[in-house]
Design a protein around this motif. Structure first.
Motif, PDB file in Angstrom:
ATOM      1  N   ASN A 346       0.826  -1.210   0.000  1.00  0.00           N
ATOM      2  CA  ASN A 346       0.000   0.000   0.000  1.00  0.00           C
ATOM      3  C   ASN A 346       0.857   1.256   0.000  1.00  0.00           C
ATOM      4  O   ASN A 346       0.542   2.244  -0.685  1.00  0.00           O
ATOM      5  CB  ASN A 346      -0.928   0.006   1.225  1.00  0.00           C
ATOM      6  CG  ASN A 346      -1.919  -1.145   1.194  1.00  0.00           C
ATOM      7  OD1 ASN A 346      -2.294  -1.622   0.129  1.00  0.00           O
ATOM      8  ND2 ASN A 346      -2.329  -1.585   2.374  1.00  0.00           N
ATOM      9  N   THR A 347       1.945   1.233   0.776  1.00  0.00           N
ATOM     10  CA  THR A 347       2.823   2.414   0.844  1.00  0.00           C
ATOM     11  C   THR A 347       3.509   2.665  -0.495  1.00  0.00           C
ATOM     12  O   THR A 347       3.645   3.821  -0.940  1.00  0.00           O
ATOM     13  CB  THR A 347       3.878   2.227   1.950  1.00  0.00           C
ATOM     14  OG1 THR A 347       3.225   1.983   3.194  1.00  0.00           O
ATOM     15  CG2 THR A 347       4.760   3.455   2.063  1.00  0.00           C
ATOM     16  N   ALA A 348       3.959   1.612  -1.165  1.00  0.00           N
ATOM     17  CA  ALA A 348       4.578   1.766  -2.482  1.00  0.00           C
ATOM     18  C   ALA A 348       3.586   2.366  -3.460  1.00  0.00           C
ATOM     19  O   ALA A 348       3.939   3.228  -4.284  1.00  0.00           O
ATOM     20  CB  ALA A 348       5.074   0.417  -2.985  1.00  0.00           C
ATOM     21  N   ARG A 379      12.320  15.552  -0.591  1.00  0.00           N
ATOM     22  CA  ARG A 379      11.063  16.226  -0.909  1.00  0.00           C
ATOM     23  C   ARG A 379      10.439  16.829   0.343  1.00  0.00           C
ATOM     24  O   ARG A 379       9.427  17.532   0.269  1.00  0.00           O
ATOM     25  CB  ARG A 379      10.094  15.228  -1.551  1.00  0.00           C
ATOM     26  CG  ARG A 379       8.910  15.910  -2.220  1.00  0.00           C
ATOM     27  CD  ARG A 379       7.933  14.928  -2.813  1.00  0.00           C
ATOM     28  NE  ARG A 379       6.892  15.606  -3.537  1.00  0.00           N
ATOM     29  CZ  ARG A 379       5.808  15.026  -4.039  1.00  0.00           C
ATOM     30  NH1 ARG A 379       5.629  13.714  -3.865  1.00  0.00           N
ATOM     31  NH2 ARG A 379       4.899  15.725  -4.692  1.00  0.00           N
ATOM     32  N   GLY A 380      11.030  16.493   1.473  1.00  0.00           N
ATOM     33  CA  GLY A 380      10.494  16.995   2.729  1.00  0.00           C
ATOM     34  C   GLY A 380       9.360  16.117   3.213  1.00  0.00           C
ATOM     35  O   GLY A 380       9.164  14.998   2.751  1.00  0.00           O
ATOM     36  N   ARG A 381       8.595  16.657   4.125  1.00  0.00           N
ATOM     37  CA  ARG A 381       7.473  15.903   4.685  1.00  0.00           C
ATOM     38  C   ARG A 381       6.213  16.263   3.904  1.00  0.00           C
ATOM     39  O   ARG A 381       5.907  17.447   3.711  1.00  0.00           O
ATOM     40  CB  ARG A 381       7.298  16.206   6.165  1.00  0.00           C
ATOM     41  CG  ARG A 381       8.502  15.815   7.002  1.00  0.00           C
ATOM     42  CD  ARG A 381       8.222  15.986   8.488  1.00  0.00           C
ATOM     43  NE  ARG A 381       7.193  15.039   8.960  1.00  0.00           N
ATOM     44  CZ  ARG A 381       7.447  13.776   9.294  1.00  0.00           C
ATOM     45  NH1 ARG A 381       8.696  13.303   9.225  1.00  0.00           N
ATOM     46  NH2 ARG A 381       6.482  12.996   9.730  1.00  0.00           N
ATOM     47  N   ILE A 382       5.490  15.229   3.466  1.00  0.00           N
ATOM     48  CA  ILE A 382       4.255  15.446   2.718  1.00  0.00           C
ATOM     49  C   ILE A 382       3.146  14.618   3.358  1.00  0.00           C
ATOM     50  O   ILE A 382       3.392  13.639   4.063  1.00  0.00           O
ATOM     51  CB  ILE A 382       4.399  15.063   1.233  1.00  0.00           C
ATOM     52  CG1 ILE A 382       4.688  13.548   1.097  1.00  0.00           C
ATOM     53  CG2 ILE A 382       5.481  15.877   0.555  1.00  0.00           C
ATOM     54  CD1 ILE A 382       4.606  13.054  -0.321  1.00  0.00           C
ATOM     55  N   GLU A 383       1.919  15.053   3.127  1.00  0.00           N
ATOM     56  CA  GLU A 383       0.763  14.334   3.629  1.00  0.00           C
ATOM     57  C   GLU A 383       0.421  13.215   2.647  1.00  0.00           C
ATOM     58  O   GLU A 383       0.140  13.465   1.468  1.00  0.00           O
ATOM     59  CB  GLU A 383      -0.434  15.284   3.775  1.00  0.00           C
ATOM     60  CG  GLU A 383      -1.659  14.654   4.422  1.00  0.00           C
ATOM     61  CD  GLU A 383      -1.455  14.368   5.906  1.00  0.00           C
ATOM     62  OE1 GLU A 383      -2.146  13.449   6.425  1.00  0.00           O
ATOM     63  OE2 GLU A 383      -0.610  15.024   6.545  1.00  0.00           O
ATOM     64  N   VAL A 384       0.460  11.971   3.129  1.00  0.00           N
ATOM     65  CA  VAL A 384       0.189  10.806   2.281  1.00  0.00           C
ATOM     66  C   VAL A 384      -1.140  10.203   2.700  1.00  0.00           C
ATOM     67  O   VAL A 384      -1.360   9.923   3.888  1.00  0.00           O
ATOM     68  CB  VAL A 384       1.322   9.754   2.403  1.00  0.00           C
ATOM     69  CG1 VAL A 384       0.982   8.520   1.570  1.00  0.00           C
ATOM     70  CG2 VAL A 384       2.646  10.358   1.970  1.00  0.00           C
ATOM     71  N   LYS A 385      -2.012  10.020   1.756  1.00  0.00           N
ATOM     72  CA  LYS A 385      -3.355   9.499   2.028  1.00  0.00           C
ATOM     73  C   LYS A 385      -3.281   8.153   2.747  1.00  0.00           C
ATOM     74  O   LYS A 385      -2.632   7.219   2.287  1.00  0.00           O
ATOM     75  CB  LYS A 385      -4.119   9.346   0.709  1.00  0.00           C
ATOM     76  CG  LYS A 385      -5.553   8.853   0.896  1.00  0.00           C
ATOM     77  CD  LYS A 385      -6.268   8.718  -0.434  1.00  0.00           C
ATOM     78  CE  LYS A 385      -7.676   8.183  -0.237  1.00  0.00           C
ATOM     79  NZ  LYS A 385      -8.404   8.034  -1.539  1.00  0.00           N
ATOM     80  N   GLY A 386      -3.933   8.092   3.903  1.00  0.00           N
ATOM     81  CA  GLY A 386      -3.979   6.856   4.653  1.00  0.00           C
ATOM     82  C   GLY A 386      -2.744   6.596   5.492  1.00  0.00           C
ATOM     83  O   GLY A 386      -2.708   5.619   6.256  1.00  0.00           O
ATOM     84  N   LYS A 387      -1.689   7.449   5.368  1.00  0.00           N
ATOM     85  CA  LYS A 387      -0.442   7.230   6.104  1.00  0.00           C
ATOM     86  C   LYS A 387      -0.048   8.422   6.970  1.00  0.00           C
ATOM     87  O   LYS A 387       0.816   8.306   7.831  1.00  0.00           O
ATOM     88  CB  LYS A 387       0.703   6.955   5.113  1.00  0.00           C
ATOM     89  CG  LYS A 387       0.457   5.809   4.156  1.00  0.00           C
ATOM     90  CD  LYS A 387       0.368   4.470   4.861  1.00  0.00           C
ATOM     91  CE  LYS A 387       1.690   4.079   5.496  1.00  0.00           C
ATOM     92  NZ  LYS A 387       1.610   2.747   6.130  1.00  0.00           N
ATOM     93  N   GLY A 388      -0.680   9.568   6.723  1.00  0.00           N
ATOM     94  CA  GLY A 388      -0.293  10.776   7.458  1.00  0.00           C
ATOM     95  C   GLY A 388       0.943  11.407   6.838  1.00  0.00           C
ATOM     96  O   GLY A 388       1.244  11.215   5.649  1.00  0.00           O
TER      97      GLY A 388
END
Length: 407
Positions: A346-348, A379-388
């Motif tokens: 899912n993360t990939a 890329r820094g910190r980004i908001e990832v759907k379902g992962k925060g």
């Protein structure tokens, strides 16, 4: 004699049928040779001479029917002629001429000329031949032969029968050999096709396990690297192409990816529309799984920038990679599928969907696994759907190659 019925063999386009036809004319020659035998015995007007001449004419008619594609008629006539001919000879001469030996040929001959879908004709012909032989034998139990021939001529008939029967027995043995050989070869070809098809669907090691033990296959892996790739602008481009052009384009691109996967030791998992999924470290664990996937991803982007750019200039590729534990197995009873599950998968997928066109978007776990071998762009910190929030990176290239390009 009845051996001449082989003129009704299958069409001569078949190599074995051509051999049968050659032997047919050998038997036909033997059959014709019986007529001079009667003449030499001083029996020019003997009834059996006319029977032989009529039989030869009958086999010529069978051959004509066979050549003109009246196959069923030729087959039936080739059964009836010898049954009548041999029955008459047996009634005239008796058992001394060994005519009854041709029951060996008669009962095997229908299996040569009738295809499997004509079983009724095949078994019916065998029944006719068997009844013919039994009827003649029963008649001879209570009656003397109709004709009285000299001992010398009876011996001639015996020899003629044997000379005609021996080639047929050899022919039958060779026929069975050829049929079995071809069946074995065909079985080997079909087995090779099924093996190739199975290996195109499943990894080699999984296919071998499935053949050895067709129970459920499910494996857990402590660490594997998963790659997702998606073609950007594919939907817009597909609206402008015919179905055939669309399939041709995807086949062209994904075939190149397949070759790259084989080159770098990845296992292609599946394609879903314009998305491509592959992994390393499964089904056979390996230490360099992340490195293999990174090399694969960089080559895929290079293929899109060079090879496919000229053919499909509007297309770009978005790739996401993550590594971690995963579960793999075969699902389904029909149309087997080897698939991956777990949070790493899912993360990939999220790395791909949150990535940028033309870039390889990876997680911190991938960067850590490839530290010292590849260069990255944060890329820094980004908001990832379902992962925060997640710290992610763009894979740039191998350190030695990147250093040489920027040095």
């Amino acid at each position: 004699m009845a051996c001449c019925a082989m003129v009704a063999a299958p069409p001569s386009s078949d190599r074995h049928s051509r051999l049968l036809r050659i032997l047919v004319w050998v038997f036909l020659g033997l059959n014709v040779a019986y007529v001079p035998g009667f003449m030499l015995a001083g029996k020019v007007g003997h009834p059996l001479v006319w029977l032989q001449l009529l039989a030869v004419a009958g086999w010529v008619i069978v051959d004509v029917l066979n050549r003109r594609a009246h196959v069923t008629a030729a087959r039936l006539m080739s059964i009836g002629l010898p049954a009548v001919q041999l029955g008459i000879i047996a009634l005239c001469v008796g058992r001394e001429a060994l005519v009854h030996m041709y029951v060996i040929m008669g009962l095997s001959y229908p299996f040569i000329i009738f295809p499997p879908h004509q079983l009724r004709l095949l078994y019916g012909s065998c029944a006719v031949i068997l009844l013919d032989v039994i009827g003649v034998e029963v008649w001879l139990l209570f009656h003397a032969p109709l004709l009285v021939l000299s001992v010398g001529y009876v011996n001639f008939l015996r020899l003629a029968m044997i000379l005609g029967l021996v080639p047929f027995v050899f022919l039958m043995a060779y026929y069975n050999y050829v049929v079995m050989r071809r069946a074995e070869d065909e079985l080997k070809r079909e087995h090779a096709k099924s093996e190739s098809l199975l290996l195109n669907i499943l990894p080699t090691s999984i296919a071998e396990r499935l053949k050895a033990d067709p129970t459920r296959i499910a494996d857990g892996f402590e660490n594997a690297t998963v790659l997702f790739a998606d073609i950007v602008h594919f939907t817009e481009l597909s609206a402008k192409r015919t179905p055939a052009q669309l399939v041709e384009m995807l086949d062209d691109i994904f075939s190149g990816f397949d070759a790259a996967a084989d080159k770098h030791g990845l296992e292609k998992i599946k394609t879903i529309g314009d998305a491509y999924m592959a992994a390393a470290g499964i089904p056979v664990p390996c230490a360099a799984h992340a490195e293999r996937v990174a090399d694969m991803a960089l080559e895929m982007q290079e293929l899109m920038r060079t090879t496919y750019a000229a053919r499909y200039p509007a297309l770009q590729l978005r790739i996401g990679i993550h590594c971690g534990p995963a579960v793999a197995g075969v699902i389904g009873k029909r149309k087997f599928t080897y698939d991956l599950w777990g949070d790493s998968v899912n993360t990939a997928s999220r790395m791909e969907s949150h990535g940028l066109p033309g870039r390889v978007h990876v997680s911190a776990a991938v960067k850590q696994s490839l530290a010292g071998q590849f260069s990255f762009e944060s890329r820094g910190r980004i908001e990832v759907k379902g992962k925060g929030e997640m710290e992610t990176y763009f894979l740039v290239g191998r350190l030695d190659v990147h250093a040489a390009q920027t040095g």
